[in-house]
Design a protein around this motif. Sequence first.
Motif, PDB file in Angstrom:
ATOM      1  N   ASP A   1      11.148  36.721  27.601  1.00 12.40           N
ATOM      2  CA  ASP A   1      12.369  36.463  26.823  1.00 12.40           C
ATOM      3  C   ASP A   1      12.302  36.393  25.708  1.00 12.40           C
ATOM      4  O   ASP A   1      13.572  36.420  24.356  1.00 12.40           O
ATOM      5  CB  ASP A   1      13.362  36.106  27.804  1.00 12.40           C
ATOM      6  N   ALA A   2      11.266  36.235  24.639  1.00 10.46           N
ATOM      7  CA  ALA A   2      11.259  35.914  23.321  1.00 10.46           C
ATOM      8  C   ALA A   2      11.591  36.803  22.958  1.00 10.46           C
ATOM      9  O   ALA A   2      12.480  36.370  21.623  1.00 10.46           O
ATOM     10  CB  ALA A   2      10.163  36.205  22.812  1.00 10.46           C
ATOM     11  N   TRP A   3      12.525  38.059  23.002  1.00  8.89           N
ATOM     12  CA  TRP A   3      13.022  39.771  22.467  1.00  8.89           C
ATOM     13  C   TRP A   3      14.321  38.780  22.126  1.00  8.89           C
ATOM     14  O   TRP A   3      14.851  39.629  21.516  1.00  8.89           O
ATOM     15  CB  TRP A   3      12.635  41.234  22.683  1.00  8.89           C
ATOM     16  N   ILE A   4      14.432  38.405  23.460  1.00  2.00           N
ATOM     17  CA  ILE A   4      16.363  38.382  23.129  1.00  2.00           C
ATOM     18  C   ILE A   4      16.996  37.646  22.010  1.00  2.00           C
ATOM     19  O   ILE A   4      18.015  38.188  21.317  1.00  2.00           O
ATOM     20  CB  ILE A   4      16.778  37.708  24.576  1.00  2.00           C
ATOM     21  N   PRO A   5      16.259  36.286  22.162  1.00  2.00           N
ATOM     22  CA  PRO A   5      17.343  35.668  20.938  1.00  2.00           C
ATOM     23  C   PRO A   5      16.546  36.387  20.112  1.00  2.00           C
ATOM     24  O   PRO A   5      17.402  36.051  18.571  1.00  2.00           O
ATOM     25  CB  PRO A   5      16.948  34.211  20.600  1.00  2.00           C
ATOM     26  N   TYR A   6      15.280  37.393  19.336  1.00  2.00           N
ATOM     27  CA  TYR A   6      15.582  38.039  17.963  1.00  2.00           C
ATOM     28  C   TYR A   6      15.931  38.657  17.846  1.00  2.00           C
ATOM     29  O   TYR A   6      17.042  38.943  16.651  1.00  2.00           O
ATOM     30  CB  TYR A   6      14.006  37.914  17.922  1.00  2.00           C
ATOM     31  N   VAL A   7      17.066  40.003  18.872  1.00  2.00           N
ATOM     32  CA  VAL A   7      17.511  41.187  18.095  1.00  2.00           C
ATOM     33  C   VAL A   7      18.684  40.642  18.606  1.00  2.00           C
ATOM     34  O   VAL A   7      19.854  41.722  18.255  1.00  2.00           O
ATOM     35  CB  VAL A   7      17.693  41.803  19.889  1.00  2.00           C
ATOM     36  N   ILE A   8      19.426  39.384  19.064  1.00  2.00           N
ATOM     37  CA  ILE A   8      20.430  38.711  18.712  1.00  2.00           C
ATOM     38  C   ILE A   8      20.754  38.261  17.657  1.00  2.00           C
ATOM     39  O   ILE A   8      20.382  37.674  17.114  1.00  2.00           O
ATOM     40  CB  ILE A   8      21.442  37.566  20.034  1.00  2.00           C
TER      41      ILE A   8
END
Length: 337
Positions: free
Chosen positions: A311-318
């Motif tokens: 889930d590393a992409w989640i905090p990056y796109v938010i």
Amino acid sequence: MRQNVEQADSGVQGFEMSRREDDLHADLARANLLRLRGEFAPAEQICLRVLEQFPESAAAHTLLGDIAFSQDKAAEAVEHYQIAQGLDHLAPDIPRKLEDAKVLLQVRETASTEEQLGLPPTRPIPWTAIVFALLAVFSIVGAVVVGINASSSKVAKQTNGVAAPISATDETLATAPAVKPAPSSDTKTKPPATVPETVPATISANQPPLEDRNLLQTIQQRSQEGTHLIEVTTDPRTKTATLTYSVAAQEDPRRLGAELAKATLDQNLETLSVTLRGVRDERIVYMADVPRTRYADTLVDTWSQGHPEVDAWIPYVIQNEWPTRSPDSSENPPKTP
């Protein structure tokens, strides 16, 4: 033992298929950004390479139609939109794009025919002239109706008014009806009958636009978190979408919103940014933005290799998160060497 091997093989196949789909979305996202920048040739080449691996990709044909439409190639746009509609009839934006391309094609064909015949170009009637013509017609009809009503009221007054006095003769006295006595003061006057009021017709609530309903249905069907989605609102001016979704007490609104934004960006290539609105007990408990550019970064192989967490992409796109959270190192974009 054999069952375990089959399960392992199916798991590897599922991972490979998921990886191929991620590559597909990454390529189409890059092609769409090139289209928005006006770099049509490289964008078209990327889409053609995608179709070599995924010949039944409706998204690739849709993007090829967008590229052709942006260059006024109406015939090519119609062809690609028709293929995309045949491959994916649930896509919410293809019918509208196909209709626009057909209108453009008809305009181009009409202009070409007029040029070949040497006719002056056909100019559409200005809408202001149509409005003034309709107002003139309504004015004439209104004047006629008012004149008829005035004539009717005049005749009614003459009919119900007091007639001219007639001289009393023996014949008129003999044939005159008897005069009714005036009612006494004791006689009670009955009140006039009340006329029932007209009950207004029930007006049904306005439904959301067809594009928003189609996109809502598509995300609900194709996203694992689609059951949480309540409403989708799109803005064609800024090419943004706003998602309203429900959040239970023990659920993470950030993860739910990120998954729904991912499905929206995958299904609608024209959307440049998604605004998230998490709702619990009829109150907004979470809001954030997900730009397409940030999501496109996570689809590149180099980014995935540098962020192996699931889930590393989640905090990056938010972005623009509310309530605000403490900054995370994974939210910072990768440094360009």
